[in-house]
Design an enzyme around this catalytic site. Structure first.
Site, PDB file in Angstrom:
ATOM      1  N   ARG A  46      14.353-106.858-106.496  1.00 55.95           N
ATOM      2  CA  ARG A  46      12.722-107.147-106.754  1.00 55.95           C
ATOM      3  C   ARG A  46      11.875-106.431-105.715  1.00 55.95           C
ATOM      4  O   ARG A  46      12.319-106.148-104.692  1.00 55.95           O
ATOM      5  CB  ARG A  46      12.541-108.452-106.926  1.00 55.95           C
ATOM      6  CG  ARG A  46      12.880-109.362-105.673  1.00 55.95           C
ATOM      7  CD  ARG A  46      12.683-110.841-105.676  1.00 55.95           C
ATOM      8  NE  ARG A  46      13.026-111.434-104.452  1.00 55.95           N
ATOM      9  CZ  ARG A  46      12.016-111.623-103.560  1.00 55.95           C
ATOM     10  NH1 ARG A  46      10.673-111.179-104.001  1.00 55.95           N
ATOM     11  NH2 ARG A  46      12.179-112.234-102.611  1.00 55.95           N
ATOM     12  N   ARG A  88       2.358-109.590-104.430  1.00 55.84           N
ATOM     13  CA  ARG A  88       1.310-110.835-104.171  1.00 55.84           C
ATOM     14  C   ARG A  88      -0.195-110.462-104.390  1.00 55.84           C
ATOM     15  O   ARG A  88      -0.356-109.541-103.838  1.00 55.84           O
ATOM     16  CB  ARG A  88       1.388-111.224-102.625  1.00 55.84           C
ATOM     17  CG  ARG A  88       2.830-111.626-102.355  1.00 55.84           C
ATOM     18  CD  ARG A  88       2.722-112.279-100.933  1.00 55.84           C
ATOM     19  NE  ARG A  88       4.149-112.330-100.492  1.00 55.84           N
ATOM     20  CZ  ARG A  88       4.481-112.593 -99.034  1.00 55.84           C
ATOM     21  NH1 ARG A  88       3.234-112.561 -98.214  1.00 55.84           N
ATOM     22  NH2 ARG A  88       5.382-112.844 -98.473  1.00 55.84           N
ATOM     23  N   ARG A  91      25.042 -99.049 -92.446  1.00 51.81           N
ATOM     24  CA  ARG A  91      23.806 -98.088 -91.862  1.00 51.81           C
ATOM     25  C   ARG A  91      23.706 -98.267 -90.376  1.00 51.81           C
ATOM     26  O   ARG A  91      23.901 -99.613 -90.012  1.00 51.81           O
ATOM     27  CB  ARG A  91      22.749 -98.247 -92.401  1.00 51.81           C
ATOM     28  CG  ARG A  91      22.638 -97.841 -94.054  1.00 51.81           C
ATOM     29  CD  ARG A  91      22.840 -96.126 -94.143  1.00 51.81           C
ATOM     30  NE  ARG A  91      21.770 -95.461 -93.392  1.00 51.81           N
ATOM     31  CZ  ARG A  91      21.397 -94.097 -93.472  1.00 51.81           C
ATOM     32  NH1 ARG A  91      22.550 -93.364 -93.480  1.00 51.81           N
ATOM     33  NH2 ARG A  91      20.362 -93.671 -92.980  1.00 51.81           N
ATOM     34  N   ARG A 117       9.890 -96.723 -88.473  1.00 53.26           N
ATOM     35  CA  ARG A 117       8.824 -97.488 -87.988  1.00 53.26           C
ATOM     36  C   ARG A 117       8.607 -97.244 -86.393  1.00 53.26           C
ATOM     37  O   ARG A 117       9.679 -97.129 -85.807  1.00 53.26           O
ATOM     38  CB  ARG A 117       9.188 -98.958 -88.252  1.00 53.26           C
ATOM     39  CG  ARG A 117      10.278 -99.865 -87.694  1.00 53.26           C
ATOM     40  CD  ARG A 117      10.126-101.118 -88.361  1.00 53.26           C
ATOM     41  NE  ARG A 117      11.566-101.833 -87.921  1.00 53.26           N
ATOM     42  CZ  ARG A 117      11.706-103.139 -88.063  1.00 53.26           C
ATOM     43  NH1 ARG A 117      10.881-103.775 -88.919  1.00 53.26           N
ATOM     44  NH2 ARG A 117      12.832-103.655 -87.437  1.00 53.26           N
ATOM     45  N   GLU A 140      12.076 -96.139 -84.372  1.00 55.66           N
ATOM     46  CA  GLU A 140      13.367 -96.463 -85.120  1.00 55.66           C
ATOM     47  C   GLU A 140      13.838 -95.254 -85.900  1.00 55.66           C
ATOM     48  O   GLU A 140      13.047 -95.087 -86.784  1.00 55.66           O
ATOM     49  CB  GLU A 140      13.446 -97.798 -85.741  1.00 55.66           C
ATOM     50  CG  GLU A 140      13.345 -99.191 -84.768  1.00 55.66           C
ATOM     51  CD  GLU A 140      13.371-100.351 -85.481  1.00 55.66           C
ATOM     52  OE1 GLU A 140      13.736-100.402 -86.573  1.00 55.66           O
ATOM     53  OE2 GLU A 140      12.781-101.457 -84.782  1.00 55.66           O
ATOM     54  N   TYR A 196      24.368-109.207 -93.969  1.00 59.14           N
ATOM     55  CA  TYR A 196      23.222-108.880 -93.220  1.00 59.14           C
ATOM     56  C   TYR A 196      22.731-110.685 -93.343  1.00 59.14           C
ATOM     57  O   TYR A 196      22.302-111.023 -94.391  1.00 59.14           O
ATOM     58  CB  TYR A 196      22.254-108.077 -93.945  1.00 59.14           C
ATOM     59  CG  TYR A 196      21.080-108.219 -93.197  1.00 59.14           C
ATOM     60  CD1 TYR A 196      20.784-107.507 -91.803  1.00 59.14           C
ATOM     61  CD2 TYR A 196      19.606-108.952 -93.549  1.00 59.14           C
ATOM     62  CE1 TYR A 196      20.023-107.609 -91.058  1.00 59.14           C
ATOM     63  CE2 TYR A 196      18.667-108.818 -92.833  1.00 59.14           C
ATOM     64  CZ  TYR A 196      18.674-108.276 -91.637  1.00 59.14           C
ATOM     65  OH  TYR A 196      17.640-108.112 -90.786  1.00 59.14           O
ATOM     66  N   ASP A 228      19.668-113.172 -91.515  1.00 57.11           N
ATOM     67  CA  ASP A 228      18.651-113.544 -90.770  1.00 57.11           C
ATOM     68  C   ASP A 228      19.213-114.513 -89.554  1.00 57.11           C
ATOM     69  O   ASP A 228      20.114-115.153 -89.967  1.00 57.11           O
ATOM     70  CB  ASP A 228      17.518-113.904 -91.684  1.00 57.11           C
ATOM     71  CG  ASP A 228      16.835-113.110 -92.568  1.00 57.11           C
ATOM     72  OD1 ASP A 228      16.675-111.975 -92.165  1.00 57.11           O
ATOM     73  OD2 ASP A 228      16.244-113.458 -93.525  1.00 57.11           O
TER      74      ASP A 228
END
Length: 365
Positions: free
Chosen positions: A171, A175, A248, A279, A299, A347, A349
């Site tokens: 997705r 917003r 990665r 970034r 990065e 991964y 958070d």
């Protein structure tokens, strides 16, 4: 000396386990291959600025128990993650919201934005997306994809979007409000004074040894404790005997600049494929710094090979099947428990790392 727990890895997962075990009267030895604690959330002070050495880490969660837990070890500021994207000479707010759409199409209302996106999607007529490009186009239309998704994604994965599977982008958050807050979570902020101080407090009472490679000194260390918590790469633990899981990697190019404000925002993404980095992070803005100098990190996403620092697991079908085979080996271990980002090949958070660690503590005790 005999320990109740040997914890391999002094990152957030291992530190929470150590803290909870020590609270219960257990003796813990924590070792880490790197020369510092904290794993990838390690911060170091440069020019009075807390530098996120392994990339930006913004704490966010909707789990109140985890938020209350981590607030025992730090005071958090009110930082809100609001990245900016640069495409050629254009600047856009992220995540994709009405500020983004207003700049892109010179419109004002949510209906105008929805109509433009819907028209672009209808014009493309993609029914069953065959790759990431078609998936993104079918979710957001051509303009958003071309300017803000395509180049950034190709740099992240090192290949053309047509060569990437559709499931990578399930997705795209669109917003239709003027809200630049990247996260939807209720709680968000940066620990004042950096993450290393948080991990130091978690590890109080544990014996900590850095610069120790467990796999090279396994015979010496595995006999020291009744239970081993292993937070390194699960495939490396087994000598890659079934093959190497894919990741990665990221390379950081950090420099101190003789100015007080380089880009005006903590996180600026560069979405053109032609710009080599993904970034630039300006670290002082995480803590609203007023220092005379600033520190930035560019990065660069890169292919991973055995021996490189692993960052993002490639959780496609092939790697998931291989990880399942390593899990079968892990299930036969009598005294070793695998966990954390690398041990679980997932991964996480930061809040999910803490939650997984607390869940494991509940099972152990």
């Amino acid at each position: 000396m005999k320990y109740d727990f040997l914890i391999v890895g002094a990152g957030l997962f291992g530190a929470v386990i150590a803290h909870e075990a020590i609270k219960r009267g257990k003796k813990c030895l924590v070792i880490d291959r790197r020369d510092h604690i904290g794993g990838n959330i390690y911060t170091e002070e440069v020019e009075g600025i807390q530098v996120h050495k392994y990339g930006a880490h913004i704490f966010h969660t909707s789990d109140k128990e985890v938020w209350d837990y981590v607030n025992q070890f730090a005071e958090f500021n009110h930082y809100v993650n609001s990245p900016v994207a640069v495409y050629k000479d254009e600047l856009y707010n992220l995540p994709f919201n009405m500020n983004t759409f207003s700049k892109m199409w010179n419109i004002r209302t949510p209906k105008e934005a929805k109509d433009i996106i819907a028209a672009q999607i209808a014009e493309l007529g993609i029914k069953e997306p065959a790759n990431l490009e078609e998936q993104a186009l079918s979710l957001a239309g051509r303009d958003v994809y071309e300017k803000l998704v395509k180049g950034y994604t190709e740099k992240q994965w090192g290949r053309d979007c047509k060569e990437l599977p559709a499931f990578i982008i399930r997705r795209l958050p669109l917003r239709f409000t003027y809200d630049n807050n990247y996260f939807n979570d209720r709680y968000q902020g940066i620990p004042i004074g950096g993450y290393t101080a948080v991990v130091e407090k978690l590890l109080e009472g544990a014996e900590v040894r850095t610069g120790v490679d467990f796999l090279k000194e396994r015979e010496q260390y595995e006999v020291l404790a009744d239970q081993i918590i292993y937070t390194g790469m699960i495939d490396e633990y087994y000598g890659y005997r079934l093959g190497a899981l894919e990741y990665r990697s990221v390379r950081f190019e950090t420099e101190v600049l003789d100015c007080d404000n380089y880009q005006g925002n903590a996180v600026v993404n560069y979405t053109e494929r032609e710009v080599p980095y993904t970034r630039i992070i300006e670290h002082k803005h995480f803590e609203f710094g007023k220092q005379e100098k600033t520190v930035i990190s560019r990065e660069y996403s890169s292919e991973w090979k055995v021996g490189d620092e692993p960052y993002y697991p490639v959780n496609d079908e092939k790697n998931s099947e291989l990880y399942a085979k390593y899990q079968e080996l892990a299930a036969r271990e009598e005294k070793v428990i695998f966990g954390g980002r690398l041990g679980a090949y997932k991964y996480y958070d930061m809040d999910k790392v803490i939650r997984a660690a607390l869940d494991l503590v509940f099972k152990i005790f």
